[in-house]
Design a protein around this motif. Sequence first.
Motif, PDB file in Angstrom:
ATOM      1  N   VAL A 146       0.941  -1.222   0.174  1.00  0.00           N
ATOM      2  CA  VAL A 146      -0.119  -0.076  -0.057  1.00  0.00           C
ATOM      3  C   VAL A 146       0.802   1.257   0.016  1.00  0.00           C
ATOM      4  O   VAL A 146       0.164   2.310  -0.286  1.00  0.00           O
ATOM      5  CB  VAL A 146      -0.993   0.089   1.120  1.00  0.00           C
ATOM      6  N   VAL A 147       2.310   1.063   0.276  1.00  0.00           N
ATOM      7  CA  VAL A 147       3.106   2.512   0.302  1.00  0.00           C
ATOM      8  C   VAL A 147       3.589   2.737  -1.124  1.00  0.00           C
ATOM      9  O   VAL A 147       3.502   1.837  -2.008  1.00  0.00           O
ATOM     10  CB  VAL A 147       4.013   2.170   1.300  1.00  0.00           C
TER      11      VAL A 147
ATOM     12  N   SER B 176       1.579  -3.990   7.425  1.00  0.00           N
ATOM     13  CA  SER B 176       2.190  -3.575   8.855  1.00  0.00           C
ATOM     14  C   SER B 176       1.579  -4.498   9.777  1.00  0.00           C
ATOM     15  O   SER B 176       0.303  -4.979   9.838  1.00  0.00           O
ATOM     16  CB  SER B 176       1.381  -2.054   8.920  1.00  0.00           C
TER      17      SER B 176
ATOM     18  N   LYS C  36      -2.104  -4.398  11.381  1.00  0.00           N
ATOM     19  CA  LYS C  36      -3.334  -5.066  10.509  1.00  0.00           C
ATOM     20  C   LYS C  36      -3.459  -6.405  10.526  1.00  0.00           C
ATOM     21  O   LYS C  36      -4.328  -6.692   9.525  1.00  0.00           O
ATOM     22  CB  LYS C  36      -2.725  -4.440   8.905  1.00  0.00           C
TER      23      LYS C  36
ATOM     24  N   ASN D 211      10.025  -0.510   9.117  1.00  0.00           N
ATOM     25  CA  ASN D 211      10.109   0.424   8.952  1.00  0.00           C
ATOM     26  C   ASN D 211      10.509   1.399  10.066  1.00  0.00           C
ATOM     27  O   ASN D 211      11.839   1.565  10.011  1.00  0.00           O
ATOM     28  CB  ASN D 211       8.506   0.996   8.600  1.00  0.00           C
TER      29      ASN D 211
ATOM     30  N   ARG E 240      -6.319   9.672  12.470  1.00  0.00           N
ATOM     31  CA  ARG E 240      -6.670   8.445  11.897  1.00  0.00           C
ATOM     32  C   ARG E 240      -5.745   7.274  12.339  1.00  0.00           C
ATOM     33  O   ARG E 240      -4.531   7.651  12.684  1.00  0.00           O
ATOM     34  CB  ARG E 240      -6.155   8.513  10.309  1.00  0.00           C
TER      35      ARG E 240
ATOM     36  N   GLN F 116      -4.493   2.919  12.126  1.00  0.00           N
ATOM     37  CA  GLN F 116      -4.492   1.510  11.364  1.00  0.00           C
ATOM     38  C   GLN F 116      -5.504   0.566  12.071  1.00  0.00           C
ATOM     39  O   GLN F 116      -5.961   1.104  13.267  1.00  0.00           O
ATOM     40  CB  GLN F 116      -3.272   0.764  11.106  1.00  0.00           C
TER      41      GLN F 116
ATOM     42  N   ASN G 245       2.440   8.119  12.192  1.00  0.00           N
ATOM     43  CA  ASN G 245       2.894   7.536  11.054  1.00  0.00           C
ATOM     44  C   ASN G 245       4.442   7.714  11.086  1.00  0.00           C
ATOM     45  O   ASN G 245       4.950   8.400  11.963  1.00  0.00           O
ATOM     46  CB  ASN G 245       2.641   7.645   9.732  1.00  0.00           C
TER      47      ASN G 245
ATOM     48  N   ASN H 215       6.682   7.282   5.293  1.00  0.00           N
ATOM     49  CA  ASN H 215       5.129   7.251   4.885  1.00  0.00           C
ATOM     50  C   ASN H 215       4.607   8.527   4.852  1.00  0.00           C
ATOM     51  O   ASN H 215       3.772   8.895   3.638  1.00  0.00           O
ATOM     52  CB  ASN H 215       4.495   6.423   5.909  1.00  0.00           C
TER      53      ASN H 215
ATOM     54  N   TYR I  46       6.736  -4.576   9.389  1.00  0.00           N
ATOM     55  CA  TYR I  46       5.908  -5.540   8.466  1.00  0.00           C
ATOM     56  C   TYR I  46       6.289  -6.816   8.926  1.00  0.00           C
ATOM     57  O   TYR I  46       7.269  -7.177   9.308  1.00  0.00           O
ATOM     58  CB  TYR I  46       5.974  -4.993   7.077  1.00  0.00           C
TER      59      TYR I  46
HETATM   60  C1  LMR Z   1      -0.409   2.671   7.530  1.00  0.00           C
HETATM   61  O1  LMR Z   1      -1.778   2.173   7.175  1.00  0.00           O
HETATM   62  O2  LMR Z   1      -0.160   3.829   8.067  1.00  0.00           O
HETATM   63  C2  LMR Z   1       0.850   1.824   7.205  1.00  0.00           C
HETATM   64  O3  LMR Z   1       0.534   0.587   7.685  1.00  0.00           O
HETATM   65  C3  LMR Z   1       1.141   1.739   5.924  1.00  0.00           C
HETATM   66  C4  LMR Z   1       2.404   0.818   5.697  1.00  0.00           C
HETATM   67  O4  LMR Z   1       2.121  -0.140   5.048  1.00  0.00           O
HETATM   68  O5  LMR Z   1       3.459   1.105   6.099  1.00  0.00           O
END
Ligand code: LMR
Length: 331
Positions: A32-33, A89, A92, A145, A168, A170, A208, A212, A235
């Motif tokens: 997603v990044v 991440s 998630k 990260n 916001r 995750q 974040n 990112n 991750y």
């Molecule tokens: C996010 O959603 O803020 C991060 O997990 C994105 C990512 O993959 O680094």
Amino acid sequence: MKLGNFIAGLCLSVIALNAAAQQPIIIKFSHVVASDTPKGKAADYFKKLAEARTKGRVKVEVYPNSQLYKDKEELEALQLGSVQMLAPSLAKFGPLGAKEFELFDLPYIFDNYADLHKVTDGPIGKRLMSGLEPRGITGLAYWDNGFKVMTSNRPLRVPADFRGQKMRIQSSKVLDSQFRALGAIPQVMAFSEVYQALQTGVVDGTENTPSNIYTQRMNEVQKYLTLSDHGYIGYAVIVNRKFWDGLPADLRTTLEGAMRDATTYANNIARQENDDALAKIKATGKTEFITLTPEQKADWVKALSKVHREQESRIGRDLIQDVYRATGKTL
Ligand code: LMR
């Protein structure tokens, strides 16, 4: 059928079979990044190593920037086999039922990369990955990260500054509880939607890593950035288990080697990438940086330490204790 026709047909079938045998195995790797981030660069590096070392028998198609799937969809796609590899991440994995991974979201649980690696490179990291197997997922590696900063249009210096701020997050219950402990209103949102949500005021702020934030241009729509280092984003590189187990053994071994080297690369560049991103954000002169005084930092730690206790039932008290033992740090 005439003999000539029969032989011609046979030849065509053999050619078709050969072509099929030479078709490369495709690994779709969705993330997603942006490509210009620690994860994006490591994914591209893995592709390069995997394709070279398997001499074209494997082709890795990397889809960055939520091009193929957003956060939630990519995990479903992996389980269905529509993609073969992801690096979500660690925040998630809750929706998959692997709630233990949210231990990485506990505020201030790691002081630095060295402490974090005591967990990811040790028995705890291994144990967490094996928990994914019954869910049809094989965990291959942890990629770094970095440590998070907070951003908003309001200066966030002391816990009281968070009151009423829509932040916001995750999809992690631990992150939800972190912001509630500060009096903020957390809102789960896919990564691809954050820039616009900040721009339009759907949320006031976010947390974040600098890389990112910079690569999604979030800093352009946030006036303040607090250097809080209050938590970590990293991750787990995961694959569809059936796909992975079904690979010819020699290919799997080669790919495991490529993943090992890509992991070393990822973890070597992560810190520098984030330092560089921070410098670039600063250079724009548009976002004011806030450095916490030791007293302010102590207030943050005090306000957030209760999250560790609150989340024992979700993550497991023993697991949290194991992490404390591994890092030598208790909160
Ligand atoms: C996010 O959603 O803020 C991060 O997990 C994105 C990512 O993959 O680094």
